[in-house]
Design a protein around this motif. Structure first.
Motif, short mmCIF file in Angstrom:
data_model
loop_
_atom_site.label_atom_id
_atom_site.label_comp_id
_atom_site.label_asym_id
_atom_site.label_seq_id
_atom_site.Cartn_x
_atom_site.Cartn_y
_atom_site.Cartn_z
N ALA A 8 42.92 55.57 58.39
CA ALA A 8 42.89 54.12 58.16
C ALA A 8 42.35 53.38 59.37
CB ALA A 8 44.29 53.62 57.81
N GLN A 9 42.71 53.85 60.57
CA GLN A 9 42.21 53.22 61.80
C GLN A 9 40.71 53.42 61.94
OE1 GLN A 9 44.57 54.87 64.97
NE2 GLN A 9 46.46 53.90 64.27
N ILE A 10 40.22 54.60 61.57
CA ILE A 10 38.78 54.86 61.62
C ILE A 10 38.03 53.91 60.70
CG2 ILE A 10 36.99 56.55 61.06
CD1 ILE A 10 38.98 58.74 61.95
N LEU A 11 38.53 53.74 59.48
CA LEU A 11 37.88 52.85 58.52
C LEU A 11 37.94 51.40 58.99
CD1 LEU A 11 39.17 54.36 55.14
CD2 LEU A 11 36.89 54.59 56.12
N ALA A 12 39.08 51.01 59.57
CA ALA A 12 39.24 49.62 60.00
C ALA A 12 38.29 49.26 61.14
CB ALA A 12 40.69 49.39 60.44
N ALA A 13 37.89 50.26 61.91
CA ALA A 13 37.01 49.99 63.05
C ALA A 13 35.54 49.89 62.66
CB ALA A 13 37.18 51.09 64.10
N GLN A 14 35.23 50.22 61.42
CA GLN A 14 33.83 50.23 60.98
C GLN A 14 33.37 48.84 60.54
OE1 GLN A 14 34.04 53.14 57.85
NE2 GLN A 14 34.09 54.87 59.26
N SER A 15 32.10 48.55 60.80
CA SER A 15 31.52 47.29 60.34
C SER A 15 30.01 47.41 60.30
CB SER A 15 31.92 46.13 61.26
OG SER A 15 31.39 46.33 62.56
N ARG A 76 28.87 51.60 53.76
CA ARG A 76 28.19 50.37 54.19
C ARG A 76 28.15 49.35 53.07
NH1 ARG A 76 26.30 50.21 59.06
NH2 ARG A 76 26.03 52.13 60.26
N LEU A 77 27.92 49.81 51.86
CA LEU A 77 27.94 48.88 50.73
C LEU A 77 29.35 48.32 50.52
CD1 LEU A 77 25.08 49.98 50.19
CD2 LEU A 77 25.61 49.92 47.75
N GLN A 78 30.35 49.17 50.67
CA GLN A 78 31.72 48.70 50.50
C GLN A 78 32.08 47.67 51.55
OE1 GLN A 78 34.99 51.52 51.05
NE2 GLN A 78 36.11 50.55 49.37
N LEU A 79 31.65 47.89 52.79
CA LEU A 79 31.93 46.92 53.85
C LEU A 79 31.29 45.57 53.57
CD1 LEU A 79 31.48 49.24 56.97
CD2 LEU A 79 33.60 48.10 56.29
N ALA A 80 30.21 45.57 52.77
CA ALA A 80 29.54 44.33 52.41
C ALA A 80 30.12 43.69 51.16
CB ALA A 80 28.05 44.59 52.20
N GLY A 81 31.21 44.26 50.62
CA GLY A 81 31.90 43.65 49.48
C GLY A 81 31.61 44.27 48.14
N HIS A 82 30.82 45.34 48.09
CA HIS A 82 30.50 45.98 46.82
C HIS A 82 31.57 47.04 46.47
CE1 HIS A 82 26.73 43.86 47.03
NE2 HIS A 82 26.51 44.37 48.24
N LYS A 83 31.63 47.39 45.19
CA LYS A 83 32.71 48.23 44.68
C LYS A 83 32.21 49.65 44.41
CE LYS A 83 34.79 44.19 42.46
NZ LYS A 83 35.20 43.56 41.19
N PRO A 84 32.75 50.64 45.14
CA PRO A 84 32.26 52.02 44.99
C PRO A 84 33.02 52.84 43.96
CG PRO A 84 33.60 51.84 46.97
CD PRO A 84 33.62 50.49 46.31
N LEU A 85 32.26 53.63 43.23
CA LEU A 85 32.81 54.66 42.37
C LEU A 85 32.32 56.00 42.92
CD1 LEU A 85 31.90 53.11 38.89
CD2 LEU A 85 34.15 53.08 39.97
N PHE A 288 24.00 58.01 61.03
CA PHE A 288 25.34 58.61 61.03
C PHE A 288 26.38 57.86 61.85
CE2 PHE A 288 22.59 62.21 59.90
CZ PHE A 288 23.26 62.70 58.79
N THR A 289 26.02 56.77 62.50
CA THR A 289 27.02 56.02 63.26
C THR A 289 26.99 54.55 62.88
OG1 THR A 289 25.70 55.26 65.17
CG2 THR A 289 26.46 57.56 65.19
N PHE A 290 28.01 53.84 63.34
CA PHE A 290 28.09 52.40 63.12
C PHE A 290 27.71 51.63 64.38
CE2 PHE A 290 30.47 54.09 59.62
CZ PHE A 290 30.22 53.20 58.59
N LEU A 291 27.01 52.27 65.30
CA LEU A 291 26.52 51.55 66.47
C LEU A 291 25.53 50.47 66.03
CD1 LEU A 291 25.84 54.40 69.06
CD2 LEU A 291 27.93 53.12 68.65
N THR A 292 25.49 49.39 66.78
CA THR A 292 24.62 48.27 66.42
C THR A 292 23.16 48.56 66.79
OG1 THR A 292 24.85 47.17 68.55
CG2 THR A 292 26.52 46.68 66.86
N ARG A 293 22.28 47.71 66.30
CA ARG A 293 20.86 47.82 66.62
C ARG A 293 20.64 47.74 68.13
NH1 ARG A 293 16.84 43.90 63.42
NH2 ARG A 293 18.57 42.46 63.84
#
Length: 437
Positions: A8-15, A76-85, A288-293
């Motif tokens: 949960a902490q790993i997911l919470a840190a993603q953006s 990444r789509l989920q972080l933007a508000g989309h719903k994954p199946l 493969f990472t969430f590092l910024t541009r």
């Protein structure tokens, strides 16, 4: 193995990166969209909120790094508000999509059911199942198991044209081969298309993602939905991971990098990423990472100006290992790599990780009374006791990174709380010693 709280902490840190004007722009910059049915319409759809899916077939007991691309695209789509199946294919896994080279060996229903459970557990680590756009796990066996052959042919098969089906890349390759293709594998694209139709009807799903090599199967679904309902939906093909020299990674290539630690240890996983070529590392950071541009641009600068430091590879290895196996495993793998190859301390390396790290090294079982000179001979680092004594006299022998100065030094003289020691000759030659008493 990460706990539920750690995951949960790993997911919470993603953006996602807020410096981009849109999610579509970021996905494109990261190279996560190799092809799509209609880029402009997709960009518009992603500016709102949609339901989307990706399928994972249980043709093995674990996912691999190709699947990780899909999971990160979904996240990444989920972080933007989309719903994954997240679909794990209990029915399509009984068949397997056609490979370009040869027919698959069919697995038993019991084996496939076990693999469905294993893959569902793996997929669940990378998506959030809480909140307004919580992920859902689905299994296509739920809507195909009771479907009769007659109903399948009448209601679904009638919408497909054989001429179109045989043009699909994998099918065309098999038809041109001596082996040909069975009706079973030829029908796979119809089953996958039917999945998209079912999810469109039941969940309002309007986007399917998959590897670029699955493009024929993806568009089979969009075509079916258009024929049956008259509606237009989207498909995205994500990149096939390959080195700059064209080398691919995957189960069919025989060099899959598995996500299951039993099939690819966290240390081996870490080393895979650490060994990425300078020409590939920036693209790996994007995918493969969430590092910024901006962060990735800085690592690109370091690769160009100070390639010997391998700063980008070290960050990549840590980030992806932490994502898959947890921060503790990443830290342990990093410490083991430093100890073995960079002169770091062995004291902070857990014995289990050290065993992973030394699995491919020469090895020997020894007692605590064995001299270092004898151990050098037993492991094959030297050919004789006289050569071992010369190595020690010249300061070229070490145990767990500590230099040995006397030729009669025994392993008992080293303070250790584990049964595994690392014997060294010079800076590069290493061997593993297992203490038996």
């Amino acid at each position: 193995m990460t706990t539920v709280d750690e995951r949960a902490q790993i997911l919470a840190a993603q953006s996602n990166d807020s410096s981009f004007d849109s999610l579509f722009d970021e996905l494109t910059w990261r190279g996560l969209i190799s092809t799509s049915t209609n880029p402009e319409l997709l960009k518009g759809a992603l500016s709102g909120s949609i339901t989307y899916y990706c399928g994972f077939d249980p043709t093995a007991a674990s996912l691999h790094l190709g699947h990780l691309v899909q999971l990160l695209f979904m996240r990444r789509l989920q972080l933007a508000g989309h719903k994954p199946l997240a679909l794990v294919g209990g029915s399509t896994g009984l068949i397997g999509d056609p490979r370009p080279t040869s027919e698959r060996t069919l697995n038993s229903k019991e084996t496939v059911a076990e693999w469905v459970s294993a893959l569902q557990a793996q997929v669940s680590k990378y998506l959030s199942f809480e909140g307004e756009n919580a992920a859902r796990l689905v299994n296509n066996l739920d809507w195909t198991e009771s479907l009769s052959a007659l109903d399948f042919l009448r209601d679904i098969g009638k919408h497909f044209r054989v001429g179109t089906m045989i043009k699909k890349e994998a099918v065309a390759a098999r038809l041109a081969s001596d082996e040909g293709i069975s009706y079973t594998e030829f029908s796979y694209q119809i089953l996958q298309a039917y999945d998209f139709l079912q999810l469109f009807r039941e969940h309002g799903c309007t986007l399917q993602s998959g590897g670029q090599d699955q493009w024929g199967n993806l568009t089979a679904g969009t075509d079916l939905i258009r024929r049956v309902t008259g509606e237009s939906v989207h498909a995205v093909g994500t990149p096939i991971i390959a080195n700059s020299d064209g080398t691919k990674f995957g189960k069919s290539e025989g060099n899959a990098i598995w996500l299951d630690p039993k099939l690819c240890t966290p240390f081996a996983f870490y080393q895979f990423w650490l060994n990425q070529a300078d020409a590939d590392v920036a693209e790996r950071l994007k995918v493969f990472t969430f590092l910024t541009r901006d962060e990735i641009a800085e690592y690109e600068r370091q690769v160009a100006s100070e390639p010997h430091l391998r700063a980008a590879q070290k960050r990549l290895a840590f980030e992806v290992t932490a994502l898959v196996h947890g921060p503790a495993a990443a830290q342990a793998a990093e410490a083991a790599a430093k100890a073995l190859f960079g002169g770091g301390s062995y004291k902070s390396v857990p014995e289990e990780v050290l065993r992973q790290a030394t699995a491919e090294l020469p090895s020997a079982e020894v007692s605590v009374d064995t001299t270092v000179a004898e151990a050098l001979v037993k492991t094959g680092l030297v050919r004789s006791l006289s050569e071992a004594r010369r190595t020690i006299a010249q300061g070229g022998a070490s145990v767990d990174g500590e230099r040995v100065s006397a030729e009669d030094t025994t392993l008992a003289e080293f303070a250790f709380d584990r049964t595994l020691l690392v014997l060294g000759r010079g800076k590069k030659q290493k061997a593993a010693l297992t203490i038996t008493q």
